[in-house]
Write an enzyme that holds these catalytic residues in place. Structure first.
Site, PDB file in Angstrom:
ATOM      1  CE  LYS A 146      -4.281  -1.782   1.801  1.00 19.13           C
ATOM      2  NZ  LYS A 146      -5.240  -1.758   2.900  1.00 19.13           N
ATOM      3  CE  LYS A 228      -5.340  -7.548  -2.099  1.00 20.80           C
ATOM      4  NZ  LYS A 228      -5.673  -7.349  -0.747  1.00 20.80           N
ATOM      5  CE  LYS A 231     -13.724  -4.210   0.430  1.00 22.13           C
ATOM      6  NZ  LYS A 231     -12.728  -4.034   1.472  1.00 22.13           N
TER       7      LYS A 231
HETATM    8  P1  TYM Z   1     -10.489  -6.206   3.269  1.00 26.11           P
HETATM    9  O1  TYM Z   1     -11.609  -5.269   3.470  1.00 26.11           O
HETATM   10  O2  TYM Z   1      -9.438  -5.859   2.291  1.00 26.11           O
HETATM   11  O3  TYM Z   1     -11.045  -7.637   2.845  1.00 26.11           O
HETATM   12  C1  TYM Z   1     -12.017  -8.325   3.615  1.00 26.11           C
HETATM   13  C2  TYM Z   1     -11.711  -9.809   3.547  1.00 26.11           C
HETATM   14  O4  TYM Z   1     -11.699 -10.263   2.192  1.00 26.11           O
HETATM   15  C3  TYM Z   1     -10.483 -10.968   1.922  1.00 26.11           C
HETATM   16  N1  TYM Z   1     -10.082 -10.710   0.536  1.00 26.11           N
HETATM   17  C4  TYM Z   1      -9.873 -11.669  -0.381  1.00 26.11           C
HETATM   18  N2  TYM Z   1      -9.963 -13.008  -0.319  1.00 26.11           N
HETATM   19  C5  TYM Z   1      -9.689 -13.707  -1.456  1.00 26.11           C
HETATM   20  N3  TYM Z   1      -9.353 -13.131  -2.638  1.00 26.11           N
HETATM   21  C6  TYM Z   1      -9.244 -11.785  -2.745  1.00 26.11           C
HETATM   22  N4  TYM Z   1      -8.935 -11.222  -3.898  1.00 26.11           N
HETATM   23  C7  TYM Z   1      -9.513 -10.994  -1.581  1.00 26.11           C
HETATM   24  N5  TYM Z   1      -9.517  -9.659  -1.322  1.00 26.11           N
HETATM   25  C8  TYM Z   1      -9.860  -9.503  -0.032  1.00 26.11           C
HETATM   26  C9  TYM Z   1      -9.477 -10.373   2.903  1.00 26.11           C
HETATM   27  O5  TYM Z   1      -8.416 -11.258   3.127  1.00 26.11           O
HETATM   28  C10 TYM Z   1     -10.335 -10.152   4.132  1.00 26.11           C
HETATM   29  O6  TYM Z   1     -10.410 -11.339   4.892  1.00 26.11           O
HETATM   30  N6  TYM Z   1      -7.391  -5.638   7.143  1.00 26.11           N
HETATM   31  C11 TYM Z   1      -8.650  -6.230   6.716  1.00 26.11           C
HETATM   32  C12 TYM Z   1      -9.858  -5.775   7.521  1.00 26.11           C
HETATM   33  C13 TYM Z   1      -9.728  -5.999   8.992  1.00 26.11           C
HETATM   34  C14 TYM Z   1      -9.669  -7.242   9.648  1.00 26.11           C
HETATM   35  C15 TYM Z   1      -9.543  -6.935  11.044  1.00 26.11           C
HETATM   36  C16 TYM Z   1      -9.706  -8.568   9.214  1.00 26.11           C
HETATM   37  C17 TYM Z   1      -9.641  -5.018   9.933  1.00 26.11           C
HETATM   38  N7  TYM Z   1      -9.537  -5.584  11.173  1.00 26.11           N
HETATM   39  C18 TYM Z   1      -9.450  -7.946  11.980  1.00 26.11           C
HETATM   40  C19 TYM Z   1      -9.607  -9.573  10.170  1.00 26.11           C
HETATM   41  C20 TYM Z   1      -9.483  -9.260  11.542  1.00 26.11           C
HETATM   42  C21 TYM Z   1      -8.869  -5.864   5.265  1.00 26.11           C
HETATM   43  O7  TYM Z   1      -8.280  -4.976   4.741  1.00 26.11           O
HETATM   44  O8  TYM Z   1      -9.853  -6.585   4.681  1.00 26.11           O
END
Ligand code: TYM
Length: 379
Positions: A146, A228, A231
């Site tokens: 990032k 990947k 968003k």
């Molecule tokens: P975020 O919002 O990017 O994504 C949410 C969840 O979706 C999964 N994910 C994917 N899985 C498979 N293929 C993909 N292309 C893909 N893109 C996203 C992510 O791995 C995630 O599980 N940091 C986290 C949010 C967060 C969080 C937490 C997660 C904040 N606090 C505590 C777990 C525990 C994030 O950016 O997710």
């Protein structure tokens, strides 16, 4: 200084009882059984896409429906680590909540809440931040990825994984269902939990990442299958969102990057673009990639894209309509988030009080007694 026998014995006794306490403490650390609790989160930076759904949210719903104790957070504080338009952020929070409800998160079975409503997340984040180093944070791949996209790196981006650790540890979660991109962040969470436990006594379980098998844990971008699906990717055609219309889906599938081989074969190494489409097809239908290839013998990739688009349109349309239905009832969404915050707050406050007391920030009866003793000494 010459010590009397009695004094030496006293010191020895004190030392051995301290050692015994330490042994008991480390023994307790190893054997203490935390009750099973699931925590995960999603950022409201845009609409939920297929990577989020198959990589995480589908598992969240399964765990909820299996009767596990589950807590899910709309991680809005994480999303402001990069600039957000306030109006969009607010409507994204509502939309992600509506999408989670449409995907099957049931507020009577799960605690679904908005992170920023619980101030203990940032308080614990600060406390944990004091236990790690800048060098360690700089090595985390999500930070490197990032920070490479911005000229000036905001401090929040750097501290992001510590906030994530606070999210999880605040609820003393034992299991964290996430996509593969989060596994390095989870390593930091485990590291911080261990450091805190060693320094202040057994306080947190060491949470485990629950990652789906490799095909789903990292769904690829439709425009660049070496990346990947995300968003934050500039090009909206790189991802299919749960709220996409049938026309959007068709357009995005048609524009998906494939290759110059015409037939449909599943080879993630050599043909990542086609393999990604087959994986999506397989996830929606439950069919094996080999079966899909067999069913589509004779089609070229152009025509196969239309087949995939139709499968996706058929599966997503009911979800899209349900999201719209929830979005037409913003008071209901507010009520869900209020109830979620009330429930999350009870757990968060308990943990934070425990942490404050252990760290020495909490003035309690014991502290008053110490104060009285030292006051007497002064007088
Ligand atoms: P975020 O919002 O990017 O994504 C949410 C969840 O979706 C999964 N994910 C994917 N899985 C498979 N293929 C993909 N292309 C893909 N893109 C996203 C992510 O791995 C995630 O599980 N940091 C986290 C949010 C967060 C969080 C937490 C997660 C904040 N606090 C505590 C777990 C525990 C994030 O950016 O997710």
């Amino acid at each position: 200084m010459v010590l009397t026998v009695g004094r030496r014995l006293h010191i020895l006794n004190e030392y051995s009882s301290r050692c015994l306490k330490q042994v008991r403490r480390s023994h307790a650390t190893e054997t203490f059984k935390w009750s099973h609790r699931v925590f995960s989160g999603i950022q409201p930076t845009g609409s939920m896409h297929l990577g989020n759904y198959f990589g995480a949210v589908q598992k969240w719903v399964e765990m909820q429906n299996a009767g596990e104790s589950v807590i899910y957070s709309i991680a809005d504080l994480h999303s402001i680590t990069l600039p957000q338009d306030p109006k969009h952020l607010h409507s994204n929070i509502l939309q992600i909540t509506a999408t989670l409800l449409a995907c099957g998160i049931d507020p009577d079975k799960s605690i679904l809440f908005q992170q920023s409503r619980i101030p203990e997340h940032t308080q614990l984040c600060w406390t944990l931040g004091c236990l790690t180093t800048m060098a360690r944070l700089a090595h985390i791949p999500t930070y490197k990825e990032k920070s490479a996209t911005v000229k000036e790196v905001p401090l929040g981006l750097y501290v992001y994984p510590v906030l994530q650790a606070a999210d999880i540890l605040l609820y003393r979660a034992t299991h964290v269902p996430v996509g593969e991109d989060q596994t390095h962040n989870l390593e930091l969470v485990q590291h911080l939990a261990k450091i805190f436990n060693n320094r202040y006594g057994h306080t947190f379980p060491i949470p485990k990442a629950v990652v789906a098998d490799s095909s789903i844990s990292r769904l690829k971008s439709l425009r660049d299958p070496s990346k990947k699906m995300s968003k934050s990717e500039q090009d909206p055609k790189s991802r299919i969102e749960i709220t996409d219309t049938p026309d959007d889906i068709l357009e995005k599938c048609k524009k998906a990057l494939t290759d110059f081989t015409s037939e449909i074969t599943f080879d993630p190494e050599k043909r990542p673009g086609v393999a990604n489409l087959i994986t999506i097809h397989s996830l929606f239908t439950g069919l094996d990639p080999a079966e899909i290839c067999e069913q589509n013998i004779g089609l070229d990739t152009g025509r196969y894209k239309l087949v995939v688009a139709e499968v996706i349109q058929e599966k997503l349309e009911p979800l899209r309509q349900q999201v719209q239905q929830y979005m037409s009832e913003p008071q209901y969404i507010e009520e869900v988030l209020n109830r979620g915050a009330d429930k999350a707050s009870v757990i968060a406050q308990q943990t934070w009080l425990d942490v404050k007391t252990k760290v020495g920030l909490q003035i309690n009866e014991g502290s008053y007694r110490c104060l009285q003793v030292s006051e007497k000494r002064v007088m």
